[in-house]
Design a protein around this motif. Structure first.
Motif, PDB file in Angstrom:
ATOM      1  N   ASN A 207      22.681  23.551  -8.439  1.00  0.00           N
ATOM      2  CA  ASN A 207      22.138  23.939  -9.681  1.00  0.00           C
ATOM      3  C   ASN A 207      20.804  24.868  -9.466  1.00  0.00           C
ATOM      4  O   ASN A 207      20.615  25.182  -8.069  1.00  0.00           O
ATOM      5  N   LEU A 208      20.196  25.311 -10.466  1.00  0.00           N
ATOM      6  CA  LEU A 208      19.265  26.330 -10.310  1.00  0.00           C
ATOM      7  C   LEU A 208      18.103  25.872  -9.814  1.00  0.00           C
ATOM      8  O   LEU A 208      17.362  26.551  -9.332  1.00  0.00           O
ATOM      9  N   LEU A 209      17.753  24.504  -9.962  1.00  0.00           N
ATOM     10  CA  LEU A 209      16.555  23.984  -9.515  1.00  0.00           C
ATOM     11  C   LEU A 209      16.429  24.050  -7.884  1.00  0.00           C
ATOM     12  O   LEU A 209      15.412  24.167  -7.213  1.00  0.00           O
ATOM     13  N   ASP A 210      17.692  23.705  -7.534  1.00  0.00           N
ATOM     14  CA  ASP A 210      17.801  23.772  -5.946  1.00  0.00           C
ATOM     15  C   ASP A 210      17.588  25.190  -5.402  1.00  0.00           C
ATOM     16  O   ASP A 210      17.182  25.183  -4.506  1.00  0.00           O
ATOM     17  N   ILE A 211      18.027  26.210  -6.234  1.00  0.00           N
ATOM     18  CA  ILE A 211      17.879  27.509  -5.759  1.00  0.00           C
ATOM     19  C   ILE A 211      16.321  27.900  -5.700  1.00  0.00           C
ATOM     20  O   ILE A 211      16.164  28.555  -4.850  1.00  0.00           O
ATOM     21  N   LYS A 212      15.704  27.332  -6.879  1.00  0.00           N
ATOM     22  CA  LYS A 212      14.335  27.613  -6.964  1.00  0.00           C
ATOM     23  C   LYS A 212      13.758  27.100  -5.829  1.00  0.00           C
ATOM     24  O   LYS A 212      12.554  27.661  -4.914  1.00  0.00           O
ATOM     25  N   GLU A 213      14.125  26.018  -5.353  1.00  0.00           N
ATOM     26  CA  GLU A 213      13.273  25.267  -4.178  1.00  0.00           C
ATOM     27  C   GLU A 213      13.709  26.126  -2.853  1.00  0.00           C
ATOM     28  O   GLU A 213      12.925  26.249  -2.012  1.00  0.00           O
ATOM     29  N   TYR A 214      14.843  26.466  -2.750  1.00  0.00           N
ATOM     30  CA  TYR A 214      15.129  27.280  -1.529  1.00  0.00           C
ATOM     31  C   TYR A 214      14.420  28.668  -1.633  1.00  0.00           C
ATOM     32  O   TYR A 214      13.872  29.014  -0.513  1.00  0.00           O
ATOM     33  N   LEU A 215      14.276  29.272  -2.650  1.00  0.00           N
ATOM     34  CA  LEU A 215      13.652  30.451  -2.737  1.00  0.00           C
ATOM     35  C   LEU A 215      12.098  30.454  -2.363  1.00  0.00           C
ATOM     36  O   LEU A 215      11.532  31.165  -1.588  1.00  0.00           O
ATOM     37  N   SER A 216      11.460  29.229  -2.975  1.00  0.00           N
ATOM     38  CA  SER A 216      10.168  29.067  -2.661  1.00  0.00           C
ATOM     39  C   SER A 216       9.954  28.999  -1.044  1.00  0.00           C
ATOM     40  O   SER A 216       8.714  29.155  -0.838  1.00  0.00           O
ATOM     41  N   LYS A 217      10.835  28.606  -0.563  1.00  0.00           N
ATOM     42  CA  LYS A 217      10.439  28.212   0.907  1.00  0.00           C
ATOM     43  C   LYS A 217      10.969  29.489   1.828  1.00  0.00           C
ATOM     44  O   LYS A 217      10.800  29.540   3.138  1.00  0.00           O
ATOM     45  N   ASN A 218      11.749  30.428   1.306  1.00  0.00           N
ATOM     46  CA  ASN A 218      12.306  31.483   2.221  1.00  0.00           C
ATOM     47  C   ASN A 218      12.108  32.960   1.547  1.00  0.00           C
ATOM     48  O   ASN A 218      12.603  33.967   2.193  1.00  0.00           O
ATOM     49  N   ILE A 219      11.302  33.221   0.542  1.00  0.00           N
ATOM     50  CA  ILE A 219      10.792  34.519   0.359  1.00  0.00           C
ATOM     51  C   ILE A 219       9.364  34.561  -0.024  1.00  0.00           C
ATOM     52  O   ILE A 219       8.866  33.610  -0.251  1.00  0.00           O
ATOM     53  N   ASP A 220       8.963  35.645   0.491  1.00  0.00           N
ATOM     54  CA  ASP A 220       7.522  35.906   0.567  1.00  0.00           C
ATOM     55  C   ASP A 220       6.903  36.515  -0.737  1.00  0.00           C
ATOM     56  O   ASP A 220       7.589  37.559  -1.351  1.00  0.00           O
ATOM     57  N   ARG A 221       5.838  36.324  -1.456  1.00  0.00           N
ATOM     58  CA  ARG A 221       5.019  36.802  -2.512  1.00  0.00           C
ATOM     59  C   ARG A 221       3.733  36.296  -2.504  1.00  0.00           C
ATOM     60  O   ARG A 221       3.475  35.139  -2.783  1.00  0.00           O
TER      61      ARG A 221
END
Length: 221
Positions: A207-221
């Motif tokens: 689901n998208l919530l899992d993607i959000k969690e993954y992105l929060s740990k793997n992309i910088d900003r």
């Protein structure tokens, strides 16, 4: 992942929970004309654009399939479903869009749907303003898995393709992202991750919530 500047979203099956409604609508119309529509047949054409869908249906069911009349009926039924509010926003859609906006990422919609239907679906939501650009089926010549729609979206966003993530539910979309040299992330809807998806995608999530969690740990900003 660290240099990502933009995230591109498919619409049906990613932002909106449309695919199940589409499947049931097609199944009903096919049955009316004396044909069976299986889950596998529908999944095989997801995200591929109307011309490719028609071509596939004629290959599977024969040249006598009254596909033009069937499509007209399908369009009417789906318009009723959309206008009556039967199409819900997918779980996590608002959250991931807000997460990306807050961190300054550019966001695009890249959908095979025509602009008229897309506008109807977004009419009763407050998320359309979260997208910096929108590219529709009307805007491209070649449908997914051709990368044209993703490359056009990246150009509109003024970012390089290799700096983009694409979030897709269909095999055609994931392949198109790969051909565009973008990072394809698969989200499950009707289509579970199989070899056709896994060989082209960076990762697959439920689901998208899992993607959000993954992105929060793997992309910088």
């Amino acid at each position: 992942m660290k240099k990502i500047k933009a995230v591109l979203f498919d619409m049906d099956g990613v932002i909106f929970d449309t695919e199940r409604v589409y499947l049931e609508t097609w199944r009903k119309i096919f049955k009316k004309y004396g044909y069976d529509m299986s889950d596998d047949v529908y999944i095989s054409v997801m995200g591929r654009g109307r011309k490719n869908v028609i071509k596939k249906f004629l290959e599977l069911y024969g040249e006598n399939l009254p596909i033009t009349q069937m499509y007209e009926e399908k369009d009417k039924e789906l318009k009723k479903a959309v206008e009556s509010g039967q199409i819900a926003i997918k779980e996590g859609a608002k959250e991931i869009l807000e997460f990306l906006k807050e961190r300054g990422y550019r966001i695009a919609l890249a959908t095979s749907a025509k602009i008229e239907r897309a506008n109807i679906q977004f009419r009763n939501t407050d998320i359309k303003e979260d997208f910096d650009v929108m590219v529709y089926g009307d805007d491209v010549v070649k449908a997914k898995p051709d990368p044209e729609i993703f490359l056009k979206a990246a150009k509109k966003l003024c970012v390089n393709p290799e700096d983009c993530i694409v979030i897709e539910d269909s095999a055609a979309g994931i392949e198109g992202a790969y051909k565009a040299k973008m990072i394809g992330i698969h989200v499950e809807d009707l289509k579970k991750a199989d070899n056709d998806i896994l060989k082209y995608c960076h990762k697959s999530f439920e689901n998208l919530l899992d993607i959000k969690e993954y992105l929060s740990k793997n992309i910088d900003r």
